[in-house]
Each structure stands twice: as structure tokens, then as C-alpha cells.
Design a protein around this motif. Structure first.
Motif, PDB file in Angstrom:
ATOM      1  N   LYS A  53       0.896  -1.224  -0.063  1.00 24.97           N
ATOM      2  CA  LYS A  53      -0.054   0.289  -0.109  1.00 24.97           C
ATOM      3  C   LYS A  53       0.984   1.308  -0.019  1.00 24.97           C
ATOM      4  CE  LYS A  53      -2.091  -1.239   3.845  1.00 24.97           C
ATOM      5  NZ  LYS A  53      -1.364  -2.451   4.087  1.00 24.97           N
ATOM      6  N   THR A  54       1.775   1.105   1.029  1.00 19.45           N
ATOM      7  CA  THR A  54       2.739   2.429   0.925  1.00 19.45           C
ATOM      8  C   THR A  54       3.483   2.686  -0.249  1.00 19.45           C
ATOM      9  OG1 THR A  54       2.843   2.106   3.355  1.00 19.45           O
ATOM     10  CG2 THR A  54       4.466   3.636   2.417  1.00 19.45           C
ATOM     11  N   THR A  55       4.006   1.730  -0.804  1.00 19.97           N
ATOM     12  CA  THR A  55       4.856   1.796  -1.964  1.00 19.97           C
ATOM     13  C   THR A  55       3.835   2.184  -3.060  1.00 19.97           C
ATOM     14  OG1 THR A  55       6.075  -0.189  -1.264  1.00 19.97           O
ATOM     15  CG2 THR A  55       6.527   0.468  -3.411  1.00 19.97           C
ATOM     16  N   THR A  93       2.365  10.606   5.559  1.00 17.31           N
ATOM     17  CA  THR A  93       3.161   9.487   5.581  1.00 17.31           C
ATOM     18  C   THR A  93       2.706   8.687   6.699  1.00 17.31           C
ATOM     19  OG1 THR A  93       4.741  10.645   7.142  1.00 17.31           O
ATOM     20  CG2 THR A  93       5.192  10.715   4.913  1.00 17.31           C
ATOM     21  N   GLN A  94       3.016   7.457   6.782  1.00 12.42           N
ATOM     22  CA  GLN A  94       2.526   6.256   7.694  1.00 12.42           C
ATOM     23  C   GLN A  94       3.507   6.586   8.943  1.00 12.42           C
ATOM     24  OE1 GLN A  94       2.983   2.265   6.233  1.00 12.42           O
ATOM     25  NE2 GLN A  94       2.399   1.440   8.331  1.00 12.42           N
ATOM     26  N   ARG A  95       4.578   6.616   8.756  1.00 17.35           N
ATOM     27  CA  ARG A  95       5.425   7.257   9.955  1.00 17.35           C
ATOM     28  C   ARG A  95       5.570   8.512  10.260  1.00 17.35           C
ATOM     29  NH1 ARG A  95      11.922   6.072   9.890  1.00 17.35           N
ATOM     30  NH2 ARG A  95      12.203   7.427  11.710  1.00 17.35           N
ATOM     31  N   LEU A 167      -3.637   9.606   2.246  1.00 20.54           N
ATOM     32  CA  LEU A 167      -3.234   9.422   3.703  1.00 20.54           C
ATOM     33  C   LEU A 167      -3.113   8.111   3.961  1.00 20.54           C
ATOM     34  CD1 LEU A 167      -6.394  11.360   4.796  1.00 20.54           C
ATOM     35  CD2 LEU A 167      -4.337  12.124   4.546  1.00 20.54           C
ATOM     36  N   ASP A 168      -1.626   7.800   4.395  1.00 22.14           N
ATOM     37  CA  ASP A 168      -1.367   6.353   4.848  1.00 22.14           C
ATOM     38  C   ASP A 168      -1.351   6.191   6.208  1.00 22.14           C
ATOM     39  OD1 ASP A 168      -0.125   3.966   4.611  1.00 22.14           O
ATOM     40  OD2 ASP A 168       1.697   4.779   3.681  1.00 22.14           O
ATOM     41  N   GLU A 169      -2.634   5.377   6.399  1.00 17.16           N
ATOM     42  CA  GLU A 169      -2.840   5.006   7.856  1.00 17.16           C
ATOM     43  C   GLU A 169      -2.858   6.321   8.912  1.00 17.16           C
ATOM     44  OE1 GLU A 169      -1.164   1.558   9.746  1.00 17.16           O
ATOM     45  OE2 GLU A 169      -0.942   0.641   7.555  1.00 17.16           O
ATOM     46  N   PRO A 170      -3.769   7.336   8.493  1.00 18.30           N
ATOM     47  CA  PRO A 170      -3.729   8.369   9.233  1.00 18.30           C
ATOM     48  C   PRO A 170      -4.231   8.143  10.679  1.00 18.30           C
ATOM     49  CG  PRO A 170      -5.781   8.305   7.860  1.00 18.30           C
ATOM     50  CD  PRO A 170      -5.043   7.165   7.594  1.00 18.30           C
TER      51      PRO A 170
HETATM   52 MG   LIG Z   1       2.182   1.032   4.755  1.00 20.48          MG
END
Ligand SMILES: [Mg+2]
Ligand SMILES: Nc1ncnc2c1ncn2[C@@H]1O[C@H](COP(=O)(O)OP(=O)(O)OP(=O)(O)O)[C@@H](O)[C@H]1O
Lengths: 325, 378
Positions: A53-55, A93-95, A167-170
Motif C-alpha cells: 500500500k505505502t509503496t 506518511t505512515q510513519r 493518507l497512509d494510515e492516518p
Molecule cells: Mg504502509
């Protein structure tokens, strides 16, 4: 594959990627990914850990160069016009990736400057108030709690009024009230034409999305309007009630054909893809003391639970393993 | 609209870097303390015995004794006789440009005066701004004179052998008449201090963002490589100024090193040098995968800056390949600038070659750094 968004079928899609491919070393992380996201849609992006997903999101906003495939985002080519895309997209970003050694205000200020926002100070102050952090503006971002960091990051990626939010796992680690506020905000942005692509592992958030794309092992397996997801998943469900739900649950979990059991208030929902086997298993319980079994339509909840419990870490596990489809 | 560089984004990076620098007190304190510690450590150090110093010769007489003297100078290996010159102003110019370490003047009518027994003197002028470079050669002079006499004796002046030396040498030390080694070490030290800190602080600039994860936010914005580079470099130019100021105060108080030359030329050179080093650090930062690697690369570069720049060992005394390497090192040129300015009273025109060299290095380094800087995470 995708249905049109609320804004109608005529408008060109905001995200339109074809056959995106990305490998890290010899590991194929995203494999022939297609997606078309209409304007104003809230698109949920689901998939187990490590599914890509993030990629994929990073490729869409020009942060990673795809090894294959083409795509447009807001009408700009994702490889050649990345800077146009970056100026118009809000990417969370996720992180947590804001500056921990800058204060809350300084971080927002930095982002507002980066996007050359007019009336910067005013904008930042407003964002601080919306966030409810106005009185803590001078606190260093690194000293915020996890949930507050997420909320700050969200505010920061929206400070330039982007047309598209990635939004990556917001809401990872965000408390329920803040999550509800967040989704209300997302909904109102979408109503105003902002497009949102949001990855999540939360079922209650997946339910909020207009569309869902489900990805596993870098391949998109499901893509459709949320309400169609149960039928796409092909799950049958029975509702079971009885005096001792705990015992029933334990009995069901080991039964052949029962792939998942979930508790909804005072009833259990048992679901499985093989309807005959499932029916046999639940019927065996019917007629016991006060136990009632009835068939019901599979809801979004069951469908998402089915999707989300499908796999743990995609690449930690054996990739030949069966994935939900 | 996004095709152009933006002042706003540059300022965004700049302000951020300033704030981060201010919050990192430890690093800041070290950058200020470094000049002091280094000065104390190096200020009282190191001697050597370099040879093959570039030597110009003014031949006002060409008899056998003169020739014997010239060949004795060459044979000593301290002096590398390069070309004849004429007149005191030519000698002065050669010194100021750093073309010569020694100028030997054979006086007119030298042969005649030797035969007459007038005991004439050969003048040897030395650029003593680097006493390590000249010390050994000057000490060897009396032996060289004896050998020249021995060589010439069987011929014209055989009958003078028994008496006192038929001629002598006078040594004139220019720029640093007392031959104080610290005068040479101390100015060069500024170059080393600046190189060390400037390269290191920017060498971690990008990798630190990468390690902390902030790089993703940074490059997800439309910021351009040049904006990032300029914004990250500029705060440290100011740090370089502060270091330079601290350096001069200590150099003055402790070592009483003079500052004879033009301030304008020096400041231009200083700016060039600081920016070159910051750009170099930024380049390392785009190559290194983590902060540890960035540090190692900095050290890797600083070693030759100390050894091959003429800081510890006279540049002219190094073998050809080392000189070639040394020419590519920014510190080499800045050390020349600062020695010329502090000890020789040089002004801007004397510094041109060094400025041009620094500018060329800066252009190359900046181009490569911007080329290397990635706007993606791949
Ligand atoms: Mg991810
Ligand atoms: N820079 C990288 N180098 C090598 N492998 C990578 C890199 N980034 C991601 N991967 C690998 O690619 C795969 C997909 O990662 P990705 O982060 O896209 O998954 P994800 O779906 O976002 O997972 P999660 O739900 O845990 O966030 C993983 O196996 C991961 O190890």
C-alpha cells in the motif's frame, strides 16, 4: 471495474494509474496495479502488512519511480511531472515524518512556507485552533503523544488545501473521538470536491469509504464500491443466537466451513466462502437449548473482517499461501 | 509556476535549519570550542626538513665560483633552482605569489671580489612565512658554501684555500624574520578547522533527514534541490564566520600572529572557502547511506586536507603526484590565501589564482551535488 463517483462519470479521474510495477531488489512489491479514483471520492485502500500500500501511494505522488506502468495524478504524469503533483497533493506518511525538534507551530509554518501559502501566519493559527493545539503551539513536536503526532501530521499535510489527499494510515493510534472528528472532516472535504485515498487497517473506517481497493502481495484483488464488496467477496453468513454465546463461539470456531465468527451485540455472525459446508456446520447447532440459527445477508462488516484477517504479513509468510479472493 | 526556484521554499528550509541548529546546543558548542582546542593543540607543534624548495636566482656574475655555488645549492637538494630573474621587484613579486621560497642573488663583480680577497657576500632571501620550509635549507647553507669553495678551489682561487672563506652568504628572512613556526601553523589552522566543521555539519544534512524519516515529508513537498542545498548551507556560513572570529581572537591573544594584508581579499576568500566546504559536505550527504558513513567520508577527506595542503608539510616539497592531489583540495588554496594575507600583506590582486581555483572547485562540487540529490526515495 470502478464505478463513478458522486461527481458523475464525465469528469476525468483524479488518480488514473495503469499497470504500476515496483520491485525492491528481486522482490516484486507492486505488481501490475491499476486504479482509477474519481473526483470527490473517498477511496479506502486495504491490505495486510507488507502488501504494498505505502509503496503504491508513494509512486502516485512521485516519491518512488515505478519500474513499469504509467499513471496520471490530477492530470499530471506521475513520473515526469512529479513536482506539479507534489504541489497539489497532501501526503500524510505512515510513519511520523515532521521535525521532532521543531515546535508544533514551526512545523506548520515550515509546511505553509513550502507550499507558498498566502497569509501564512493566519493559516497556521487557524490550523492550530482547528487542531485544538493553539495553547501548546510552542511545544516540540517530538514531545507529543502518538495520537497527537498523527493529528498534527494530518493538519500539516492539509495546510495548503490540496485537491487530493493521500493518507497512509492516518488514524493509527488515534482515539475514537478524534477518529470520528477526522472522518467527519474527511467527509466534508470530499463533499467539497477533495479526493481522498486512505489506507487503513480499521474495519470501522473501511465502512466509511465510498470505494474500496484491496491489495495483497502487491496485486489488487478487489476494487469496487463499498456496498458491492460483500457480494464480490462471495461470503455467506448465518446469524446464531443462544443463551451461552461463549460456548457457541468456541464450537463454531473449530467447525469446518466456518471461516470467521464475530459477535454483534447478543448474536454471533458466522461466515464462510463455502456455503454448503458452512450451512452444515451451523445447522448442527440449531435446535440445541434456545439456540436459533438463521441465514442473513453478508454485511460490510463481515466482508471487511474477512478481508482483513486474510493474511498477517504478506512477505513474512509463504507467498504461495492462499489469499482471500 | 513550479518550474522556478522559490524564495519562499528556500526560506522555509533556511528557517528550519536555523531552528534545528539552535536546538542542538551540543553540536553548536563544539563548533565554537573546536577552533580553541585545535589552536592549542597544533599551535605548538611539528617541524620537518623539507627539500626541493623552488628557488629563483639573480646572476649578476657568471664566473666559475658563481657556478660552483649554484651547483652546490642544487646538489644540497634543499634548493630547486628554477629560473633566473632580474631585479628586487621581481623577487618581491615571486614571493608574494608564492612562486619561490628562495631568491639567490649573486652580486655584480662577484668573481673579481673573490679573487681580490674582498670576501663578497651572496644574498639569499627566504620566504620565512613558512619557517619549516626554509629552516633546514638555511641551516645547511654554511656546508653548501664550503662545498662550493672546495669545488672551485683547484681552479681560479686555489691560493685562497688556506685563508678564511673567500666569500659568504647573508640570509634575509622575509615576512617572518624571527622564523616563528607558529606563525606558519596558526593561519593554516583556520583552513583545517573550517574544513572539518563545515564538511561534517553538512555531510549529515541529508542522511539525518533520511534516518529520522523527515526526508519523506521534505521531498513530498515541491521543494527543489537547489533550494534545499542553499537553505541547508547558509546557516552554517554564519557558523563559519563565528568560528573565524573566535579563531582570530585566540590567534591574536595567544600567538600574536600579525594580520598585515587586505581584509577585502581575505573575506572573499573566506566566503568562497566556507561555501566550497559546505557544498562538499552536502555532496557527501547525498552519497552516504547513514550518518556514520557521512562522518567517515568527512574524515577520509580531512586527512589529505591536513597532509597535502601545505598545512603541515611545505607544498613545494611534496612529490608531483601529491601536489596534483593537493591542488584539488580547497584547503590548499585557502591556506595560501590566508598565509599571504596574514604574513605577507597580500591584497586582492595577489590572491587571484587561489580564488579562481576555489571557484572552480566550488562549481564542480555544487554541480555534482545537485546532480546526485534525489527527489525520490528510490
Ligand atoms: Mg504502509
Ligand atoms: N525501500 C525499500 N526497500 C526494500 N524493500 C521495501 C522498501 N520499501 C518497502 N519494501 C518492501 O515492500 C513491501 C511492501 O511494503 P509497503 O510498505 O508498501 O507495505 P504496506 O502495504 O504499506 O504495509 P503496512 O500495512 O505494514 O504499512 C514490504 O515487503 C517491504 O518490506
Amino acid at each position: 471495474m470502478t464505478s463513478a463517483g458522486p461527481e458523475g462519470a464525465g469528469a476525468p479521474p483524479v488518480i488514473d494509474v495503469r499497470n504500476l510495477t515496483k520491485r525492491f531488489g528481486d522482490k516484486l512489491v507492486v505488481d501490475g496495479f491499476d486504479m482509477s479514483v474519481p473526483r470527490g471520492a473517498i477511496y479506502g485502500f486495504l491490505g495486510p502488512n507488507g502488501s504494498g500500500k505505502t509503496t503504491t501511494i508513494r509512486m502516485m505522488c512521485g516519491l518512488l519511480t515505478p519500474d513499469g506502468g504509467t499513471g496520471k495524478c490530477l492530470g499530471y504524469d506521475i513520473v515526469r511531472q512529479a513536482s506539479e503533483i507534489k504541489a497539489r497533493v497532501g501526503y500524510m506518511t505512515q510513519r511520523f515524518s515532521l521535525y521532532e525538534d521543531l515546535s508544533i507551530r514551526e512545523n506548520l509554518d515550515f509546511m505553509a512556507r513550502m507550499y507558498r501559502m498566502p497569509k501564512r501566519r493566519q493559516r497556521v493559527t487557524l490550523a492550530l485552533e482547528d487542531l485544538g493545539l493553539a495553547d501548546r503551539a510552542k511545544q516540540l513536536a517530538g514531545t507529543l503523544s502518538g495520537g497527537w503526532k498523527q493529528r498534527l501530521a494530518l493538519a500539516a499535510c492539509m495546510i495548503h488545501d490540496p485537491e487530493l489527499l493521500l493518507l497512509d494510515e492516518p488514524t493509527a493510534g488515534v482515539d475514537p473521538k478524534a477518529r470520528r472528528d477526522f472522518w467527519r472532516e474527511i467527509r466534508s472535504l470530499a463533499d467539497n470536491g477533495v479526493t481522498v485515498l486512505v489506507s487503513t487497517h480499521y474495519m470501522d473506517e473501511a465502512v466509511q469509504c465510498d470505494h474500496i481497493a484491496y491489495i495483497a502481495y502487491g496485486r489488487k484483488l478487489i476494487d469496487g464500491a463499498s456496498r458491492e464488496i460483500p457480494s464480490i467477496v462471495g461470503l455467506s453468513t448465518f446469524e446464531i443466537s443462544g443463551p451461552d454465546l461463549r460456548a457457541l463461539e468456541e464450537a463454531l470456531e473449530d467447525a469446518p466451513g466456518v471461516e470467521q465468527v464475530a459477535r454483534f451485540g447478543s448474536v454471533l455472525h458466522a461466515s464462510g466462502t463455502d456455503k454448503a459446508q458452512l450451512a452444515a456446520a451451523v445447522k448442527a447447532l440449531d435446535g440445541q437449548d434456545g439456540v436459533h440459527v438463521s441465514e442473513r445477508s453478508t454485511g460490510l462488516e463481515e466482508a471487511f473482517i474477512h478481508l482483513m484477517t486474510g493474511a498477517s504479513d504478506n512477505y513474512a509468510a509463504d507467498p504461495s499461501r492462499k489469499v482471500p479472493s | 509556476m513550479n518550474g522556478f526556484l522559490s524564495i519562499n521554499r528556500f526560506v522555509a528550509v533556511l528557517v528550519k535549519e536555523f531552528l534545528q541548529m539552535r536546538r542542538d546546543r551540543m553540536t553548536f558548542a563544539m563548533m565554537i570550542a573546536l577552533p580553541i582546542v585545535q589552536l592549542l593543540l597544533f599551535g605548538y607543534a611539528i617541524n620537518s626538513d623539507p627539500r626541493h624548495m623552488p628557488t629563483l636566482i639573480e646572476m649578476n656574475d657568471t664566473g666559475p665560483v658563481s657556478r660552483a655555488m649554484v651547483s652546490a645549492l642544487s646538489n644540497s637538494t634543499y634548493f630547486d633552482i628554477q629560473r633566473p630573474i632580474a631585479g628586487a621587484s621581481a623577487a618581491e613579486k615571486a614571493f608574494r605569489h608564492g612562486d619561490a621560497t628562495f631568491v639567490v642573488t649573486i652580486p655584480p663583480n662577484f668573481e673579481r671580489d673573490v679573487i681580490r680577497g674582498d670576501r663578497p657576500k651572496i644574498l639569499i632571501e627566504a620566504d620565512a612565512s613558512d619557517p619549516t620550509a626554509t629552516g633546514g635549507a638555511v641551516a645547511a647553507l654554511s656546508g653548501i658554501v664550503s662545498s662550493a669553495i672546495g669545488q672551485a678551489l683547484p681552479g681560479a682561487v686555489a691560493d685562497l684555500a688556506a685563508g678564511p672563506d673567500p666569500f659568504g652568504v647573508i640570509v634575509h628572512r622575509h615576512y617572518n624574520p624571527a622564523g616563528i613556526t607558529t606563525y606558519n601553523i596558526v593561519p593554516g589552522l583556520l583552513a583545517i578547522i573550517l574544513s572539518m566543521t563545515m564538511i561534517m555539519v553538512t555531510a549529515i544534512a541529508i542522511v539525518r533527514e533520511r534516518e529520522r524519516g523527515t526526508l519523506e515529508t521534505l521531498i513530498a513537498t515541491p521543494v527543489r534541490p537547489a533550494e534545499v542545498m542553499a537553505g541547508k548551507i547558509l546557516p552554517y556560513v554564519l557558523v563559519g564566520f563565528v568560528q573565524t572570529a573566535v579563531f582570530f581572537i585566540v590567534a591574536r591573544l595567544l600567538f600574536n600572529v600579525p594580520f598585515d594584508g587586505g581584509l577585502g581579499g581575505f573575506i572573499i576568500g573566506l566566503n568562497l572557502f566556507i561555501v566550497v566546504n559546505l557544498a562538499l559536505g552536502f555532496l557527501f550527504s547525498t552519497v552516504a547511506r547513514n550518518q556514520m558513513q557521512a562522518m567517515q567520508m568527512s574524515f577520509f577527506f580531512i586527512m589529505p586536507s591536513i597532509l597535502l595542503s601545505g598545512f603541515l608539510f611545505p607544498f613545494a616539497g611534496m612529490p608531483g603526484w601529491a601536489q596534483t592531489l593537493g591542488t584539488a583540495i580547497p584547503a590548499t588554496h585557502f591556506i595560501r590565501i590566508i598565509r599571504k594575507v596574514m604574513l605577507k600583506g597580500a591584497t586582492l590582486p595577489d590572491l587571484w589564482p587561489d580564488m579562481v581555483a576555489l571557484t572552480a572547485i566550488m562549481a564542480v562540487v555544487t554541480a555534482v551535488a545537485l546532480f546526485r540529490y534525489r527527489q525520490t526515495l528510490d
